[in-house]
Design an enzyme around this catalytic site. Structure first.
Site, mmCIF file in Angstrom:
data_model
loop_
_atom_site.group_PDB
_atom_site.id
_atom_site.type_symbol
_atom_site.label_atom_id
_atom_site.label_comp_id
_atom_site.label_asym_id
_atom_site.label_seq_id
_atom_site.Cartn_x
_atom_site.Cartn_y
_atom_site.Cartn_z
ATOM 1 N N GLY A 87 48.748 19.945 6.111
ATOM 2 C CA GLY A 87 48.992 21.307 6.587
ATOM 3 C C GLY A 87 50.399 21.439 7.112
ATOM 4 O O GLY A 87 51.130 20.453 7.220
ATOM 5 N N PHE A 91 57.039 23.627 13.284
ATOM 6 C CA PHE A 91 58.120 22.659 13.454
ATOM 7 C C PHE A 91 58.104 21.518 12.449
ATOM 8 O O PHE A 91 58.895 20.593 12.540
ATOM 9 C CB PHE A 91 58.083 22.078 14.869
ATOM 10 C CG PHE A 91 58.216 23.136 15.927
ATOM 11 C CD1 PHE A 91 59.427 23.777 16.133
ATOM 12 C CD2 PHE A 91 57.128 23.522 16.689
ATOM 13 C CE1 PHE A 91 59.555 24.761 17.085
ATOM 14 C CE2 PHE A 91 57.245 24.510 17.648
ATOM 15 C CZ PHE A 91 58.463 25.137 17.845
ATOM 16 N N GLY A 92 57.165 21.550 11.505
ATOM 17 C CA GLY A 92 57.103 20.473 10.532
ATOM 18 C C GLY A 92 55.750 20.466 9.854
ATOM 19 O O GLY A 92 54.991 21.425 9.952
ATOM 20 N N VAL A 94 52.127 18.071 8.517
ATOM 21 C CA VAL A 94 51.241 16.959 8.854
ATOM 22 C C VAL A 94 50.814 16.316 7.538
ATOM 23 O O VAL A 94 50.436 17.021 6.598
ATOM 24 C CB VAL A 94 50.001 17.459 9.628
ATOM 25 C CG1 VAL A 94 49.105 16.294 10.020
ATOM 26 C CG2 VAL A 94 50.425 18.236 10.871
ATOM 27 N N LYS A 109 52.095 13.595 12.020
ATOM 28 C CA LYS A 109 52.707 14.918 12.237
ATOM 29 C C LYS A 109 54.215 14.750 12.366
ATOM 30 O O LYS A 109 54.691 13.950 13.177
ATOM 31 C CB LYS A 109 52.131 15.568 13.497
ATOM 32 C CG LYS A 109 52.635 16.998 13.693
ATOM 33 C CD LYS A 109 52.126 17.611 14.984
ATOM 34 C CE LYS A 109 50.813 18.296 14.823
ATOM 35 N NZ LYS A 109 50.504 19.217 15.927
ATOM 36 N N ASP A 203 44.191 26.667 26.488
ATOM 37 C CA ASP A 203 44.444 27.354 25.216
ATOM 38 C C ASP A 203 43.323 27.054 24.218
ATOM 39 O O ASP A 203 43.575 26.729 23.063
ATOM 40 C CB ASP A 203 45.810 26.917 24.662
ATOM 41 C CG ASP A 203 46.352 27.894 23.620
ATOM 42 O OD1 ASP A 203 45.868 29.059 23.583
ATOM 43 O OD2 ASP A 203 47.230 27.501 22.849
HETATM 44 P P1 AMP Z 1 49.722 21.844 13.347
HETATM 45 O O1 AMP Z 1 51.192 21.681 13.178
HETATM 46 O O2 AMP Z 1 49.138 20.958 14.385
HETATM 47 O O3 AMP Z 1 49.303 23.289 13.522
HETATM 48 O O4 AMP Z 1 49.075 21.357 11.992
HETATM 49 C C1 AMP Z 1 49.219 22.072 10.802
HETATM 50 C C2 AMP Z 1 47.974 21.894 9.956
HETATM 51 O O5 AMP Z 1 47.827 20.532 9.560
HETATM 52 C C3 AMP Z 1 46.679 22.209 10.682
HETATM 53 O O6 AMP Z 1 46.410 23.566 10.631
HETATM 54 C C4 AMP Z 1 45.669 21.366 9.930
HETATM 55 O O7 AMP Z 1 45.256 22.023 8.763
HETATM 56 C C5 AMP Z 1 46.468 20.146 9.536
HETATM 57 N N1 AMP Z 1 46.280 19.058 10.492
HETATM 58 C C6 AMP Z 1 46.959 18.884 11.654
HETATM 59 N N2 AMP Z 1 46.567 17.780 12.283
HETATM 60 C C7 AMP Z 1 45.594 17.233 11.535
HETATM 61 C C8 AMP Z 1 44.761 16.055 11.669
HETATM 62 N N3 AMP Z 1 44.883 15.259 12.716
HETATM 63 N N4 AMP Z 1 43.861 15.805 10.707
HETATM 64 C C9 AMP Z 1 43.740 16.644 9.644
HETATM 65 N N5 AMP Z 1 44.486 17.744 9.449
HETATM 66 C C10 AMP Z 1 45.400 18.041 10.385
#
Ligand code: AMP
Length: 372
Positions: A87, A91-92, A94, A109, A203
């Protein structure tokens, strides 16, 4: 239901990382996803303490400079086989990744320092890492460790194989009462665990929750959480739909914020949208302040579920159901998964026993004339 709102979080506000794009995709191994225990995790990362007090060293390799803590393994990107993107955030991105020596599957991440600096969220990220790396609970996403190079920060996270709870809720519109009660009981346990460590999440919303391979809900984002030993804060944070009256009014707030958030979440699970949703911010604000709680005719939801939501969404934080009392509420007891309920009840009993023992000790010390 409400459209996905970008939370005001550091890591959670997500982003794009080009670090590993284009590499061969990995086959997700069950191991990493199903068992987030330290025993099966990358061992050194599990002990990483990214605290300001920890000594740091700088290692220069041919490619880049990586700095991390000395009381644990120094991780670099070379320690991981990086696979498909899971996803993207602000800022980047994952990525699914596998730690090479153990084969342990994690989510990596990638956050871009320049973007973190431009948004002035470095401090928030540091706090998020500090808090999340110290939490150990089946319903809290593990942060095993972190490392960084010149441009990026990498967080080594537990892999949540079933992805975002928000997407599941969007797909199904709403959850059945047993599913809603199970998630709420699990989250109440996780939040009570945090509160016992003086950590408030602040949150809670579907966008910040991920789902493990076995369907366990996991709190994934601590971008707005705070470690407040005094128990009270005044900062306004979180997404408006989930904010309690004391926060939108700028009053002091404490642990009751997360009880309110869990009540809003329960409502959204049951009805498919948050309870105080309105056309504009002003109207949402007004409905929250008045606790203008209405239950639509459809979908039909049991009176027990409505009673539970009402008990959580009280204007006075002190009148709200306590997190430990959530797993005793008749609706939760009748609907939540038996194993999840038992775990939450056992944890609550453990906290009550510890609190009683601490109180007895204080009384004994006072009776003996010692310092409390
Ligand atoms: P975030 O930057 O934390 O919003 O992550 C972006 C997207 O990556 C999320 O909306 C999830 O779909 C996926 N994602 C983030 N962390 C995880 C994780 N630990 N395991 C599986 N998918 C993840």
């Amino acid at each position: 239901m409400a459209s996905k709102q970008q939370g005001p979080t550091a890591a959670g506000a997500g982003a794009t990382g080009a670090a590993a794009a284009g590499r061969a995709p990995l086959r997700p191994a069950n191991r990493g996803a199903a068992n987030p225990s330290a025993a099966a995790a990358p061992s050194a990362a599990a002990t990483t303490k990214p605290s300001a007090a920890t000594t740091t060293t700088t290692t220069t390799t041919k490619k880049e400079t990586t700095t991390t803590t000395t009381n644990a393994k120094v991780w670099t990107l070379d320690d991981f086989d990086v696979g498909r993107p899971l996803g993207r955030g602000k800022f980047g991105a994952v990525y699914l990744a596998r730690e090479r020596s153990s084969g342990y599957v994690v989510a990596l991440k990638v956050l871009h320092k320049q973007q973190l600096a431009a948004s002035r969220v470095e401090h928030q990220l540091r706090r998020e890492v500090e808090i999340q790396s110290h939490l150990r609970h089946p319903n809290i996403l593990r942060l095993f460790g972190y490392f960084h190079d010149r441009e990026r920060v990498f967080l080594i996270l537990e892999y949540a194989a079933k992805g975002e709870l928000y997407k599941e809720l969007q797909r199904s519109g709403r959850f059945s009462e047993p599913k809603a009660a199970t998630h709420v009981a699990a989250l109440a346990g996780a939040l009570a665990y945090c509160h016992a460590k003086h950590v408030f999440h602040r949150d809670i919303k579907p966008e910040n929750l991920l789902v493990g391979l076995g369907g366990q809900v996991k709190i994934a984002d601590f971008g707005w959480s705070v470690h407040a030993p005094s128990g009270r804060r005044r900062t306004l944070c979180g997404t408006l739909d989930y904010l309690p009256p004391e926060m939108v009014e700028g009053r002091e707030h404490g642990p009751g914020v997360d009880v309110w958030g869990l009540g809003v979440l329960a409502y959204e699970f049951l009805f498919g949208g948050p309870p105080f949703e309105a056309a504009g911010h002003q109207e949402t604000y007004r409905r929250i302040v008045r606790v203008d709680l209405q239950f639509p005719e459809a979908p039909a939801v049991s009176s027990g579920a409505r009673d539970f939501v009402r008990a959580m969404l009280k204007r006075d934080p002190a009148s709200r159901l306590s997190l430990d009392a959530v797993c005793e509420h008749p609706w939760i007891v009748a609907n939540a998964d038996a194993a999840v309920l038992l775990h939450a009840q056992q944890q609550a009993a453990g906290r009550r026993a510890a609190a009683a023992a601490a109180q007895t000790q204080t009384q004994q010390q006072q009776a003996a004339g010692g310092a409390p």
